[in-house]
Design an enzyme around this catalytic site. Structure first.
Site, PDB file in Angstrom:
ATOM      1  N   ARG A  76       0.850  -1.191   0.000  1.00 33.91           N
ATOM      2  CA  ARG A  76       0.000   0.000   0.000  1.00 33.91           C
ATOM      3  C   ARG A  76       0.887   1.242   0.000  1.00 33.91           C
ATOM      4  O   ARG A  76       1.715   1.426   0.896  1.00 33.91           O
ATOM      5  CB  ARG A  76      -0.913  -0.007   1.236  1.00 33.91           C
ATOM      6  CG  ARG A  76      -1.777   1.233   1.336  1.00 33.91           C
ATOM      7  CD  ARG A  76      -2.671   1.205   2.580  1.00 33.91           C
ATOM      8  NE  ARG A  76      -3.302   2.500   2.726  1.00 33.91           N
ATOM      9  CZ  ARG A  76      -3.303   3.231   3.823  1.00 33.91           C
ATOM     10  NH1 ARG A  76      -2.693   2.801   4.914  1.00 33.91           N
ATOM     11  NH2 ARG A  76      -3.898   4.400   3.855  1.00 33.91           N
TER      12      ARG A  76
ATOM     13  N   HIS B  65      -2.747  10.954   1.329  1.00 30.92           N
ATOM     14  CA  HIS B  65      -2.179  10.701   2.644  1.00 30.92           C
ATOM     15  C   HIS B  65      -1.577  12.015   3.158  1.00 30.92           C
ATOM     16  O   HIS B  65      -0.373  12.124   3.374  1.00 30.92           O
ATOM     17  CB  HIS B  65      -1.129   9.588   2.568  1.00 30.92           C
ATOM     18  CG  HIS B  65      -0.818   8.943   3.887  1.00 30.92           C
ATOM     19  ND1 HIS B  65      -0.850   7.589   4.090  1.00 30.92           N
ATOM     20  CD2 HIS B  65      -0.469   9.478   5.085  1.00 30.92           C
ATOM     21  CE1 HIS B  65      -0.529   7.313   5.348  1.00 30.92           C
ATOM     22  NE2 HIS B  65      -0.285   8.452   5.975  1.00 30.92           N
TER      23      HIS B  65
ATOM     24  N   ASN C 176      -7.313   1.479  10.373  1.00 32.02           N
ATOM     25  CA  ASN C 176      -5.981   1.716  10.921  1.00 32.02           C
ATOM     26  C   ASN C 176      -6.090   1.707  12.444  1.00 32.02           C
ATOM     27  O   ASN C 176      -6.920   2.417  13.005  1.00 32.02           O
ATOM     28  CB  ASN C 176      -5.430   3.066  10.465  1.00 32.02           C
ATOM     29  CG  ASN C 176      -5.211   3.137   8.963  1.00 32.02           C
ATOM     30  OD1 ASN C 176      -5.449   2.172   8.240  1.00 32.02           O
ATOM     31  ND2 ASN C 176      -4.750   4.279   8.489  1.00 32.02           N
TER      32      ASN C 176
ATOM     33  N   TYR D  87      -3.786   1.499  16.288  1.00 34.05           N
ATOM     34  CA  TYR D  87      -2.545   1.468  17.052  1.00 34.05           C
ATOM     35  C   TYR D  87      -2.770   1.248  18.546  1.00 34.05           C
ATOM     36  O   TYR D  87      -2.051   0.492  19.173  1.00 34.05           O
ATOM     37  CB  TYR D  87      -1.748   2.763  16.823  1.00 34.05           C
ATOM     38  CG  TYR D  87      -1.246   2.886  15.412  1.00 34.05           C
ATOM     39  CD1 TYR D  87      -0.056   2.269  15.021  1.00 34.05           C
ATOM     40  CD2 TYR D  87      -1.961   3.586  14.444  1.00 34.05           C
ATOM     41  CE1 TYR D  87       0.406   2.349  13.716  1.00 34.05           C
ATOM     42  CE2 TYR D  87      -1.508   3.676  13.133  1.00 34.05           C
ATOM     43  CZ  TYR D  87      -0.329   3.053  12.775  1.00 34.05           C
ATOM     44  OH  TYR D  87       0.118   3.128  11.481  1.00 34.05           O
TER      45      TYR D  87
ATOM     46  N   GLU E 202      -6.980   8.268   6.873  1.00 30.92           N
ATOM     47  CA  GLU E 202      -7.165   8.928   8.165  1.00 30.92           C
ATOM     48  C   GLU E 202      -7.617  10.387   8.037  1.00 30.92           C
ATOM     49  O   GLU E 202      -6.918  11.311   8.445  1.00 30.92           O
ATOM     50  CB  GLU E 202      -5.886   8.831   8.994  1.00 30.92           C
ATOM     51  CG  GLU E 202      -5.472   7.397   9.276  1.00 30.92           C
ATOM     52  CD  GLU E 202      -4.315   7.280  10.249  1.00 30.92           C
ATOM     53  OE1 GLU E 202      -3.733   8.312  10.636  1.00 30.92           O
ATOM     54  OE2 GLU E 202      -3.980   6.138  10.628  1.00 30.92           O
TER      55      GLU E 202
ATOM     56  N   GLU F 215      -3.400  -0.223   8.372  1.00 32.58           N
ATOM     57  CA  GLU F 215      -2.212   0.182   9.131  1.00 32.58           C
ATOM     58  C   GLU F 215      -2.283  -0.441  10.509  1.00 32.58           C
ATOM     59  O   GLU F 215      -3.323  -0.414  11.163  1.00 32.58           O
ATOM     60  CB  GLU F 215      -2.101   1.700   9.318  1.00 32.58           C
ATOM     61  CG  GLU F 215      -1.631   2.478   8.122  1.00 32.58           C
ATOM     62  CD  GLU F 215      -1.409   3.954   8.442  1.00 32.58           C
ATOM     63  OE1 GLU F 215      -1.081   4.280   9.615  1.00 32.58           O
ATOM     64  OE2 GLU F 215      -1.581   4.775   7.535  1.00 32.58           O
TER      65      GLU F 215
END
Length: 475
Positions: A81, A125, A299, A301, A170, A376
């Site tokens: 990606r 992005h 995504n 985290y 995002e 991600e």
């Protein structure tokens, strides 16, 4: 005698990828007609990035892409990606394409296909052409229409060979870190502008999806990548539950509401009415935004822990999104962000794979029948070569094992997750943190730009080749 360990095995068609973004890796910022993006301007503004660092050279992927693709193939990746630099393709954000800019992406895609790696192309992005920001940026409606034209250009150029398309990466960060807290480009601190930006990013997504439908073959997939927060209340008290709902609206509902359901949460309007009247949401906008998607990118985290707090509460805002006197959460001054317990990465983010499981489960419910990709997931650690030049990162291996196991558990429980993209392929420019934070599976010596796969890269490559997770202790 110890119990035998059941291997964690993935479906045969599961995609094993890695992800990057243009400004973080390409460099060559003044070559072949490329003009400044907001990140060029922001990173060259004193005080905006750690050490005044910028992406002028980054890791020079623009000139080294063939070697980087060969490295991906050697590791055994099946997907990659990447994002396209808007100002490399359309330097002013308007008008015809610069073909030499598109040619770079044509060469990159051809190189990937030649070694059997599926390209996944992200149109945006975070690197808005500076000329569009000078005209008002994302808070201005016209930017959404410019983005649709750009999507059409890239779709026509690469739709014959790229099957996976992602409109925005995002958008929460673009809107609320770029225009609210100011810790990301363009560095503005205006709560009202951040909400206008969010709406126009939604509109851009919808318009670009329609433009791509007319430009690329019907067999191709169109998605968006959201950094949806897993928002958890500190307690089950009504006040803490209300705080979590407010942050969930601002982190998630503001985007998935219009994109997936064709409506903003009414509670979002109520929470922000002292900031905006939302009059920029015009008749038919929600229809334009709510376009059918072929997949959804998630995504993830770390989770978010909140509680109700007095608006005058002191102390730093522990939301994990950088230090600023200005909040990226408009209308939420009565919410406190808490440090979640547990082991942390170099970003200060708590390691919690249950959050990824919960996120996948949520969107399996929110969008039944829509395939999901983890676009991600990864961790920053203070990686250093040993005397022999090898880079061992057992912490990252443990992180990946935990999160990929959570993905597999979600699949076993009925989620349609079709691929995973490790963030990131290699160490790179980490936005306002400069080159301080290393997320890569491949170590980059910033003095020489030499690439060295870390032990996590070899571990992940073994998983990609076999479809089975090696144990966390293997490298």
């Amino acid at each position: 005698m110890p119990e035998p360990v059941t291997p964690v095995t993935f479906p045969p068609a599961f995609l094993w990828g890695a992800a990057t973004s243009a400004y973080q890796i390409e460099g060559a910022v003044r070559e072949d007609g490329r003009t400044p993006s907001i990140w060029d301007t922001f990173s060259h503004t004193p005080g905006r990035t750690a050490g005044g660092e910028h992406g002028d050279i980054a890791v020079d992927h623009y000139h080294r892409y063939r070697d980087d693709v060969a490295l991906m193939a050697d590791l055994g990746l099946t997907a990659y990606r990447f994002s396209v630099s808007w100002s490399r393709v359309q330097p002013t954000g308007r008008g015809p394409a610069v073909q030499v800019g598109l040619d770079f992406y044509r060469r990159l895609v051809d190189e990937l296909l030649a070694v059997g790696i599926k390209p996944a192309l992200t149109l945006y992005h975070w690197d808005l052409p500076q000329e569009l920001e000078d005209a008002g940026g994302w808070p201005e409606r016209d930017t959404a229409y410019r983005f649709a034209e750009y999507a059409q250009i890239v779709g026509e150029a690469l739709g014959d060979r790229v099957e996976q398309w992602i409109t925005l990466n995002e958008p929460w960060c673009s809107a609320f870190l770029g225009y609210g807290s100011g810790v990301h480009a363009p560095g503005r601190t205006d709560a009202g502008a951040s909400l206008r930006a969010a709406h126009h990013l939604n509109l851009a997504h919808g318009l670009a999806t329609s433009a791509l439908r007319s430009a690329i073959p019907a067999r191709n997939s169109i998605a968006v990548s959201l950094n949806s927060s897993v928002v958890r209340p500190a307690s089950q008290s009504p006040a803490d539950l209300a705080a979590a709902r407010k942050i969930d609206d601002l982190a998630n509902g503001v985007f998935h509401g219009p994109m997936l359901h064709g409506a903003y949460p009414q509670s979002l309007f109520e929470a922000t009415r002292s900031i905006t009247d939302w009059s920029y949401v015009l008749d038919n906008d929600l229809t334009l935004i709510h376009q059918p998607l072929d997949a959804l990118g998630l995504n993830y985290y770390t989770p978010t822990l909140v509680e109700a707090a007095a608006s005058a509460s002191a102390g730093p805002r522990a939301d994990g999104h950088g230090a600023s006197a200005h909040s990226p959460w408009p209308g939420a001054d009565d919410v406190a962000f808490l440090q979640t317990p547990g082991e942390r990465t170099e970003m200060g983010w708590t390691i919690d794979p249950t959050g990824l499981y919960d996120l996948i489960a949520r969107y399996t419910r929110e969008a039944p029948g829509l395939p999901l990709y983890v676009t991600e997931n990864g961790a920053a650690y203070d990686d250093k070569p040993d005397p022999e030049g090898r880079v061992h990162d057992p912490e990252r291996i443990a992180y990946l094992h935990g999160h990929l196991s959570a993905v597999r558990r979600a699949i076993a429980d009925g989620a349609d997750v079709r691929g995973y993209y490790l963030w990131s392929l290699m160490d790179n420019f980490e936005w306002a943190y400069g080159y301080e934070k290393r997320f890569g599976a491949v170590y980059v010596d910033y003095a020489t730009l030499a690439r060295t796969p870390k032990s996590s890269a070899r571990w992940y490559g073994e998983a990609a080749r076999t479809g089975v997770l090696p144990t966390a202790g293997e490298a």
